[in-house]
Design a protein around this motif. Sequence first.
Motif, PDB file in Angstrom:
ATOM      1  N   TRP A   1     -56.536  20.999  14.392  1.00 48.48           N
ATOM      2  CA  TRP A   1     -55.939  20.126  13.392  1.00 48.48           C
ATOM      3  C   TRP A   1     -54.637  20.714  12.861  1.00 48.48           C
ATOM      4  O   TRP A   1     -53.679  19.982  12.607  1.00 48.48           O
ATOM      5  N   CYS A   2     -54.617  22.028  12.667  1.00 47.91           N
ATOM      6  CA  CYS A   2     -53.389  22.687  12.224  1.00 47.91           C
ATOM      7  C   CYS A   2     -52.266  22.457  13.229  1.00 47.91           C
ATOM      8  O   CYS A   2     -51.133  22.146  12.853  1.00 47.91           O
TER       9      CYS A   2
ATOM     10  N   GLY B   1     -51.366  18.569  13.400  1.00 46.90           N
ATOM     11  CA  GLY B   1     -50.685  18.151  12.182  1.00 46.90           C
ATOM     12  C   GLY B   1     -49.251  18.633  12.152  1.00 46.90           C
ATOM     13  O   GLY B   1     -48.332  17.868  11.824  1.00 46.90           O
ATOM     14  N   SER B   2     -49.041  19.887  12.501  1.00 49.60           N
ATOM     15  CA  SER B   2     -47.690  20.437  12.528  1.00 49.60           C
ATOM     16  C   SER B   2     -46.818  19.725  13.552  1.00 49.60           C
ATOM     17  O   SER B   2     -45.667  19.355  13.271  1.00 49.60           O
TER      18      SER B   2
ATOM     19  N   LEU C   1     -52.853  23.103   6.115  1.00 46.27           N
ATOM     20  CA  LEU C   1     -54.124  22.885   6.807  1.00 46.27           C
ATOM     21  C   LEU C   1     -54.850  24.199   7.050  1.00 46.27           C
ATOM     22  O   LEU C   1     -56.077  24.275   6.958  1.00 46.27           O
TER      23      LEU C   1
ATOM     24  N   ALA D   1     -58.874  24.145   7.764  1.00 47.33           N
ATOM     25  CA  ALA D   1     -59.061  23.105   8.774  1.00 47.33           C
ATOM     26  C   ALA D   1     -59.165  23.762  10.145  1.00 47.33           C
ATOM     27  O   ALA D   1     -58.674  24.872  10.355  1.00 47.33           O
TER      28      ALA D   1
ATOM     29  N   THR E   1     -46.911  22.057   6.995  1.00 44.18           N
ATOM     30  CA  THR E   1     -48.129  21.306   7.313  1.00 44.18           C
ATOM     31  C   THR E   1     -49.173  22.227   7.925  1.00 44.18           C
ATOM     32  O   THR E   1     -50.359  22.182   7.567  1.00 44.18           O
ATOM     33  N   TYR E   2     -48.733  23.059   8.856  1.00 42.75           N
ATOM     34  CA  TYR E   2     -49.650  24.028   9.471  1.00 42.75           C
ATOM     35  C   TYR E   2     -50.236  24.937   8.394  1.00 42.75           C
ATOM     36  O   TYR E   2     -51.449  25.181   8.355  1.00 42.75           O
TER      37      TYR E   2
END
Length: 210
Positions: A175-176, A179-180, A166, A171, A162-163
């Motif tokens: 957000w990174c 999100g992670s 993004l 991003a 996810t990281y």
Amino acid sequence: MTAEYFNFLSLIGVAFFAISGALLGHDKDIGGFGVVVVGSVTALGGGTLRDILLNQPVFWIANPDFLYVTYGAIFVTVMFIRHLPDVSNYYMLLVDAIGMAIFNVVGIEKALIEGTTMMVALTMGMTTGIFGGLIRDVICREVPLVMREELYSTACFAGGLTYAALFLLEAPYLWCILGSLLVSVFLRLGALHFGWQPNLFRKRTPKIND
């Protein structure tokens, strides 16, 4: 990631892993100093291996604040246990999940700062997030969480992916990070509450014809 974000996440991750180590040490009836040892290796083990592999100064030697946070978190946990001795093992698993998710991000970011590829960074993230808990479980004679048939290393790797996604989409760093963290913690808590399992390598049971 700014230095403030990086240091803050690292300190929080150290605190959570120190708490998880102290809680498991208490659950295994380890003596007072033994709890300190278990909490310390849990909090510092993954980051130490990461820094050695990246050929960087070991983080807690370069910055003793990590030791203060580690010992402080262990002390607070011990005081908490003394007043509430019947602490459920669930709390250890909960703080371990959060610590794993945070250290995963820290490991990825530190590797990227050192100029590695994203694949190497994802590996460093998993190393940072998992290795301390692996040492903790071995010392406490537990089957390591990473070796069990449940979402643990998979949750860590999913958070890393996810990281990476993004990050490649450019991003914002925040957000990174978020999100992670959300993906890793969501999957790990799902495994704890609902028994989610990846079942990637489970052998199929052959059908027997009547």
